[in-house]
Design a protein around this motif. Structure first.
Motif, PDB file in Angstrom:
ATOM      1  N   ALA A   4     -23.879  65.387  21.164  1.00  0.00           N
ATOM      2  CA  ALA A   4     -23.154  66.553  20.651  1.00  0.00           C
ATOM      3  C   ALA A   4     -23.962  67.790  20.986  1.00  0.00           C
ATOM      4  O   ALA A   4     -25.151  67.708  21.320  1.00  0.00           O
ATOM      5  CB  ALA A   4     -22.942  66.443  19.147  1.00  0.00           C
ATOM      6  N   SER A   5     -23.329  68.946  20.915  1.00  0.00           N
ATOM      7  CA  SER A   5     -24.049  70.194  21.146  1.00  0.00           C
ATOM      8  C   SER A   5     -25.130  70.362  20.087  1.00  0.00           C
ATOM      9  O   SER A   5     -24.906  70.044  18.915  1.00  0.00           O
ATOM     10  CB  SER A   5     -23.089  71.384  21.078  1.00  0.00           C
ATOM     11  OG  SER A   5     -22.062  71.256  22.035  1.00  0.00           O
ATOM     12  N   ALA A   8     -23.933  72.063  16.990  1.00  0.00           N
ATOM     13  CA  ALA A   8     -22.679  71.610  16.386  1.00  0.00           C
ATOM     14  C   ALA A   8     -22.909  71.038  14.998  1.00  0.00           C
ATOM     15  O   ALA A   8     -23.866  70.301  14.764  1.00  0.00           O
ATOM     16  CB  ALA A   8     -22.022  70.557  17.271  1.00  0.00           C
ATOM     17  N   TRP A  11     -18.676  67.616  14.383  1.00  0.00           N
ATOM     18  CA  TRP A  11     -18.672  66.986  15.687  1.00  0.00           C
ATOM     19  C   TRP A  11     -17.264  66.678  16.197  1.00  0.00           C
ATOM     20  O   TRP A  11     -17.047  66.646  17.414  1.00  0.00           O
ATOM     21  CB  TRP A  11     -19.500  65.698  15.642  1.00  0.00           C
ATOM     22  CG  TRP A  11     -20.976  65.931  15.681  1.00  0.00           C
ATOM     23  CD1 TRP A  11     -21.629  67.119  15.498  1.00  0.00           C
ATOM     24  CD2 TRP A  11     -21.985  64.954  15.915  1.00  0.00           C
ATOM     25  NE1 TRP A  11     -22.986  66.939  15.606  1.00  0.00           N
ATOM     26  CE2 TRP A  11     -23.232  65.605  15.856  1.00  0.00           C
ATOM     27  CE3 TRP A  11     -21.960  63.575  16.155  1.00  0.00           C
ATOM     28  CZ2 TRP A  11     -24.439  64.944  16.054  1.00  0.00           C
ATOM     29  CZ3 TRP A  11     -23.169  62.905  16.346  1.00  0.00           C
ATOM     30  CH2 TRP A  11     -24.391  63.581  16.298  1.00  0.00           C
ATOM     31  N   ASP A  13     -14.785  68.432  16.437  1.00  0.00           N
ATOM     32  CA  ASP A  13     -14.256  69.570  17.189  1.00  0.00           C
ATOM     33  C   ASP A  13     -15.192  70.028  18.300  1.00  0.00           C
ATOM     34  O   ASP A  13     -14.863  70.982  19.022  1.00  0.00           O
ATOM     35  CB  ASP A  13     -13.993  70.753  16.244  1.00  0.00           C
ATOM     36  CG  ASP A  13     -13.009  70.402  15.150  1.00  0.00           C
ATOM     37  OD1 ASP A  13     -12.080  69.617  15.417  1.00  0.00           O
ATOM     38  OD2 ASP A  13     -13.181  70.905  14.018  1.00  0.00           O
ATOM     39  N   ASP A  14     -16.324  69.372  18.443  1.00  0.00           N
ATOM     40  CA  ASP A  14     -17.337  69.810  19.399  1.00  0.00           C
ATOM     41  C   ASP A  14     -17.018  69.278  20.791  1.00  0.00           C
ATOM     42  O   ASP A  14     -16.853  68.070  20.992  1.00  0.00           O
ATOM     43  CB  ASP A  14     -18.710  69.319  18.935  1.00  0.00           C
ATOM     44  CG  ASP A  14     -19.808  69.686  19.910  1.00  0.00           C
ATOM     45  OD1 ASP A  14     -20.042  70.890  20.106  1.00  0.00           O
ATOM     46  OD2 ASP A  14     -20.406  68.767  20.502  1.00  0.00           O
ATOM     47  N   ASP A  15     -16.937  70.161  21.778  1.00  0.00           N
ATOM     48  CA  ASP A  15     -16.564  69.754  23.136  1.00  0.00           C
ATOM     49  C   ASP A  15     -17.540  68.744  23.723  1.00  0.00           C
ATOM     50  O   ASP A  15     -17.130  67.802  24.417  1.00  0.00           O
ATOM     51  CB  ASP A  15     -16.478  70.976  24.045  1.00  0.00           C
ATOM     52  CG  ASP A  15     -15.271  71.857  23.733  1.00  0.00           C
ATOM     53  OD1 ASP A  15     -14.340  71.361  23.063  1.00  0.00           O
ATOM     54  OD2 ASP A  15     -15.274  73.033  24.159  1.00  0.00           O
ATOM     55  N   THR A  16     -18.814  68.913  23.456  1.00  0.00           N
ATOM     56  CA  THR A  16     -19.808  67.981  24.000  1.00  0.00           C
ATOM     57  C   THR A  16     -19.633  66.596  23.396  1.00  0.00           C
ATOM     58  O   THR A  16     -19.711  65.581  24.099  1.00  0.00           O
ATOM     59  CB  THR A  16     -21.234  68.500  23.731  1.00  0.00           C
ATOM     60  OG1 THR A  16     -21.399  69.764  24.375  1.00  0.00           O
ATOM     61  CG2 THR A  16     -22.275  67.524  24.252  1.00  0.00           C
ATOM     62  N   HIS A  17     -19.391  66.542  22.089  1.00  0.00           N
ATOM     63  CA  HIS A  17     -19.183  65.247  21.451  1.00  0.00           C
ATOM     64  C   HIS A  17     -17.905  64.584  21.956  1.00  0.00           C
ATOM     65  O   HIS A  17     -17.889  63.382  22.244  1.00  0.00           O
ATOM     66  CB  HIS A  17     -19.123  65.404  19.935  1.00  0.00           C
ATOM     67  CG  HIS A  17     -18.962  64.101  19.192  1.00  0.00           C
ATOM     68  ND1 HIS A  17     -19.866  63.063  19.313  1.00  0.00           N
ATOM     69  CD2 HIS A  17     -17.993  63.658  18.355  1.00  0.00           C
ATOM     70  CE1 HIS A  17     -19.470  62.044  18.565  1.00  0.00           C
ATOM     71  NE2 HIS A  17     -18.325  62.384  17.984  1.00  0.00           N
TER      72      HIS A  17
END
Length: 410
Positions: A4-5, A8, A11, A13-17
């Motif tokens: 995850a970012s 963040a 998680w 809503d986190d783009d990386t996750h």
């Protein structure tokens, strides 16, 4: 790849996750494509993706493969159609019992190695059929109807509103055992069948099963759920069957799975079940999280709530991820978010095979993969759902959510 970012907090809503989840799902699909057998059905796979020497094919493994690749197709994470069709073909040619009806549990090559008729296996036929139908396979609705008919005629106990467990191949009595596990996966399959067809009798039956275990049993046992029952559906505390598939006592991994299904039912019916579901989830997490060995969830508890089988497998962690994601989608709490992080951090560090794909099924005391109860990587089903369910936009109809999903791209 980052889990995850760094900044963040939420998680889901986190783009990386979300990218992490989609990529792990894609790698799982790539790994389990190696299981396809040219002569029908699916190989069991070793940890490196090579076929294991055994020829045994069990009903739950075949059906879970169909279900999983159907989810992948709906989500746009794998084309899926070839694997779904291959599995459906083997259900008919390998598992279906043309002589007595229903589905046998296992074949060893061309021979029947276990001809029992198990509710646990038949509800997975219903699940596979529902998912394949949702994914657009033309023969799946007929399979769903057939599975529903067998479950109704042979396993459903109308007086109790629950599924009985097992018969001999010719439908003569095998035992008087009654179990929680077949009914839990029965709820999963019934909800899927309702979502795929809109037929309300599936939802009604799921509600009756949930009422018994969630409203009656769980509060009596401090929000733990006993595994085993007598023929008249009394808790059987003395029962100790197979230590892997029918262990004595309570299984926290099943508790969190039950809670996720209860939340799904609540979303479909507009029923507020969150308070009870949360009690079940946090009883299981606090009972089973193994801080002394760096995390993971122990397998079973005795009737005093003390650890019994301390082995740690992958699937309870995946199920905890699924239910925590469901709770977070209702708004959630800081504690839900912290536990969601904790589960994924443990999985990322110890369970996910970042080299080969798939998840290691069990760990030793030092959190290294071991092979005592499980050889190779048993199936895609549990870990895949841990990746896919958090990506869904809401907790209502899963198939609709998958169709609406736009998977993160690399």
């Amino acid at each position: 790849m980052l889990l995850a970012s760094p900044q963040a907090t939420r998680w889901l809503d986190d783009d990386t996750h979300r990218l992490f989840l989609a990529e792990d799902a894609r790698r799982q699909f790539a790994f389990f494509r190696h299981s396809l057998r040219a002569d029908g059905g699916f190989h069991q796979l070793d940890v490196d993706g090579t076929p294991r020497p055994t020829q045994v094919q069990e009903l739950h493994a075949t059906t879970r493969m169909i279900h999983s690749f159907a989810l992948g197709k709906l989500a746009g994470l794998d084309k899926g159609d070839d694997m779904i069709a291959h599995g459906l073909s083997y259900l008919g040619a390998g598992h279906h019992d043309a002589q007595y009806g229903g589905y046998i549990w296992a074949r060893d090559g061309k021979d029947i190695s276990d001809g029992r008729k198990l509710a646990y296996g038949h509800v997975f036929v219903l699940l596979a059929a529902a998912s394949a139908h949702a994914a657009g396979h033309s023969t799946a609705l007929g399979l769903l109807d057939q599975a529903d008919q067998v479950l109704t005629q042979r396993f459903w106990e109308e007086d109790h509103g629950l599924f009985a467990d097992e018969w001999n191949r010719d439908w003569t009595p095998f035992s008087s055992y009654r179990g929680m596990n077949a009914n839990m996966h029965g709820v999963e399959a019934l909800l899927a069948a309702f979502e795929a067809t809109g037929r309300k009798h599936f939802l009604k039956r799921a509600g009756r099963i949930l009422s018994f275990f969630m409203d009656t049993i769980a509060p009596q046992y401090d929000w733990r759920i006993p595994e085993h029952y007598t023929a008249d559906w009394q808790v059987d505390p003395a029962y100790a069957g197979d230590p892997m598939f029918r262990p004595a006592g309570h299984t926290p991994g099943h508790s969190v799975e039950w809670a996720r299904l209860w939340l799904q039912y609540g979303a479909l019916t507009g029923t507020d079940v969150e308070d009870g579901a949360r009690k079940i989830v946090y009883r299981a997490l606090h009972d089973a999280w193994d801080e002394s060995r760096g995390g993971g969830l122990i397998y079973t508890l005795d009737f005093d709530g003390q650890p019994a089988i301390r082995d740690r497998y992958w699937w309870p962690v995946t199920e905890a991820i699924g239910v925590l994601a469901a709770l977070l989608k209702t708004g959630g709490t800081a504690e839900d978010e912290a536990w969601y992080h904790k589960m994924w951090q443990f999985a990322d560090a110890h369970l996910i095979d970042h080299n080969q794909g798939g998840w290691f099924p069990e760990l030793d005391d030092d959190n290294r993969p071991k092979a005592r109860q499980f050889a190779g990587k048993p199936d895609i089903y549990h870990a895949l759902q841990a990746d896919i369910l958090p990506l869904l936009p809401e907790r209502a109809n899963i198939y609709d959510g998958l169709r609406a999903l736009i998977p993160p791209k690399l």
